[in-house]
Design a protein around this motif. Sequence first.
Motif, mmCIF file in Angstrom:
data_model
loop_
_atom_site.group_PDB
_atom_site.id
_atom_site.type_symbol
_atom_site.label_atom_id
_atom_site.label_comp_id
_atom_site.label_asym_id
_atom_site.label_seq_id
_atom_site.Cartn_x
_atom_site.Cartn_y
_atom_site.Cartn_z
ATOM 1 N N GLN A 152 0.819 -1.334 0.022
ATOM 2 C CA GLN A 152 0.024 0.057 0.094
ATOM 3 C C GLN A 152 0.677 1.306 -0.021
ATOM 4 O OE1 GLN A 152 -3.123 -0.603 -0.200
ATOM 5 N NE2 GLN A 152 -3.924 1.348 0.081
ATOM 6 N N ARG A 153 1.882 1.225 0.838
ATOM 7 C CA ARG A 153 2.755 2.413 1.070
ATOM 8 C C ARG A 153 3.635 2.685 -0.195
ATOM 9 N NH1 ARG A 153 -0.441 1.674 4.118
ATOM 10 N NH2 ARG A 153 -0.683 2.689 6.268
ATOM 11 N N VAL A 154 4.336 1.576 -0.897
ATOM 12 C CA VAL A 154 5.043 1.737 -2.032
ATOM 13 C C VAL A 154 4.218 2.391 -3.502
ATOM 14 C CG1 VAL A 154 6.448 0.585 -3.587
ATOM 15 C CG2 VAL A 154 6.919 0.249 -1.111
ATOM 16 N N THR A 155 2.996 1.620 -3.383
ATOM 17 C CA THR A 155 2.243 1.916 -4.659
ATOM 18 C C THR A 155 1.889 3.568 -4.499
ATOM 19 O OG1 THR A 155 0.342 1.003 -3.650
ATOM 20 C CG2 THR A 155 1.686 -0.330 -5.047
ATOM 21 N N ALA A 156 1.387 3.786 -3.121
ATOM 22 C CA ALA A 156 1.236 5.199 -2.877
ATOM 23 C C ALA A 156 2.178 6.235 -3.342
ATOM 24 C CB ALA A 156 0.613 5.236 -1.728
ATOM 25 N N VAL A 157 3.239 5.987 -3.052
ATOM 26 C CA VAL A 157 4.332 6.706 -3.320
ATOM 27 C C VAL A 157 4.482 7.022 -4.654
ATOM 28 C CG1 VAL A 157 6.806 7.137 -3.226
ATOM 29 C CG2 VAL A 157 5.530 6.584 -1.193
ATOM 30 N N TYR A 158 4.522 5.739 -5.491
ATOM 31 C CA TYR A 158 4.503 5.866 -7.149
ATOM 32 C C TYR A 158 3.270 6.422 -7.426
ATOM 33 C CZ TYR A 158 5.026 4.581 -11.726
ATOM 34 O OH TYR A 158 5.177 4.559 -13.212
ATOM 35 N N LEU A 159 2.191 6.376 -7.165
ATOM 36 C CA LEU A 159 1.091 6.976 -7.791
ATOM 37 C C LEU A 159 1.031 8.464 -7.448
ATOM 38 C CD1 LEU A 159 -1.588 4.138 -6.807
ATOM 39 C CD2 LEU A 159 -0.181 4.407 -9.116
ATOM 40 N N ALA B 257 6.255 4.416 -17.542
ATOM 41 C CA ALA B 257 5.561 4.833 -16.349
ATOM 42 C C ALA B 257 4.040 4.649 -16.440
ATOM 43 C CB ALA B 257 5.850 6.337 -16.025
ATOM 44 N N LEU B 258 3.667 4.682 -17.543
ATOM 45 C CA LEU B 258 2.230 4.290 -17.895
ATOM 46 C C LEU B 258 1.740 2.952 -17.712
ATOM 47 C CD1 LEU B 258 1.062 6.890 -20.278
ATOM 48 C CD2 LEU B 258 0.086 6.960 -18.224
ATOM 49 N N VAL B 259 2.980 2.085 -18.378
ATOM 50 C CA VAL B 259 2.593 0.837 -18.108
ATOM 51 C C VAL B 259 2.810 0.193 -16.937
ATOM 52 C CG1 VAL B 259 3.655 -1.358 -18.759
ATOM 53 C CG2 VAL B 259 3.159 0.406 -20.466
ATOM 54 N N LEU B 260 3.663 0.760 -15.962
ATOM 55 C CA LEU B 260 3.619 0.184 -14.356
ATOM 56 C C LEU B 260 2.480 1.117 -13.795
ATOM 57 C CD1 LEU B 260 7.658 1.026 -13.537
ATOM 58 C CD2 LEU B 260 6.191 -0.978 -13.873
ATOM 59 N N HIS C 116 -2.839 -1.323 -5.424
ATOM 60 C CA HIS C 116 -2.979 -0.525 -4.383
ATOM 61 C C HIS C 116 -4.698 -0.652 -4.165
ATOM 62 C CE1 HIS C 116 -2.430 3.300 -1.953
ATOM 63 N NE2 HIS C 116 -3.550 3.828 -2.500
ATOM 64 N N ALA C 117 -5.417 -0.646 -5.018
ATOM 65 C CA ALA C 117 -6.989 -0.573 -4.668
ATOM 66 C C ALA C 117 -7.185 -2.115 -4.130
ATOM 67 C CB ALA C 117 -7.520 -0.528 -6.226
ATOM 68 N N TRP C 118 -6.716 -3.246 -4.658
ATOM 69 C CA TRP C 118 -6.680 -4.629 -4.316
ATOM 70 C C TRP C 118 -6.762 -4.438 -2.730
ATOM 71 C CZ3 TRP C 118 -9.413 -8.498 -4.622
ATOM 72 C CH2 TRP C 118 -9.061 -9.580 -3.677
ATOM 73 N N VAL C 119 -5.141 -4.190 -2.268
ATOM 74 C CA VAL C 119 -4.940 -4.366 -0.804
ATOM 75 C C VAL C 119 -6.030 -3.262 -0.179
ATOM 76 C CG1 VAL C 119 -3.620 -3.151 0.864
ATOM 77 C CG2 VAL C 119 -2.674 -4.521 -1.296
ATOM 78 N N GLY C 120 -6.571 -2.181 -0.455
ATOM 79 C CA GLY C 120 -7.412 -1.351 0.200
ATOM 80 C C GLY C 120 -8.698 -2.162 0.103
ATOM 81 N N PHE C 121 -9.339 -2.526 -1.010
ATOM 82 C CA PHE C 121 -10.640 -3.402 -0.832
ATOM 83 C C PHE C 121 -10.502 -4.617 0.113
ATOM 84 C CE2 PHE C 121 -12.117 -0.911 -4.872
ATOM 85 C CZ PHE C 121 -13.320 -0.677 -4.319
ATOM 86 N N ARG C 122 -9.535 -5.366 -0.146
ATOM 87 C CA ARG C 122 -9.392 -6.425 0.602
ATOM 88 C C ARG C 122 -9.313 -6.240 1.995
ATOM 89 N NH1 ARG C 122 -4.994 -9.927 3.116
ATOM 90 N NH2 ARG C 122 -4.001 -7.760 3.201
ATOM 91 N N ASP C 123 -8.492 -5.286 2.515
ATOM 92 C CA ASP C 123 -8.636 -4.871 3.782
ATOM 93 C C ASP C 123 -10.046 -4.504 4.718
ATOM 94 O OD1 ASP C 123 -6.062 -5.711 3.983
ATOM 95 O OD2 ASP C 123 -5.259 -3.344 4.153
#
Length: 118
Positions: free
Chosen positions: A14-21, A55-58, A66-73
């Motif tokens: 969640q944190r790593v993806t949030a920083v990238y986004l 960057a767009l492909v990533l 990021h969304a999966w972790v949020g929804f799952r939690d």
Amino acid sequence: MSRQASGIMAWAVQRVTAVYLALLMTYFMVHFLFNPPADYLELRAWVALPLVSVALVLFVPLLLAHAWVGFRDVLLDYVKLVGVRVVLLALVAFMFLGSGLWAFKAIVIADVTAGISG
């Protein structure tokens, strides 16, 4: 991986993806604020730059992770019936899978076919 460590892994994802986004969205906003494309062809040329296209492909899988972790939690915390939780998690997973495949088609396949025809 133990059950206790899975929370740490979800937290890290969640944190790593949030920083990238956040960094990518900031870059996009600044770029379009100071250098907006004049037309579609200029936008396509900018997106075709190697750094931007990578960057767009990533962006897509990281956004979905990021969304999966949020929804799952949220579902794990608030849906107490196991059967309902499993069905909801499966629906979200299929929705994200479909979204990821659609994005892949829109970004990669459309770019390849445009390169062949153009």
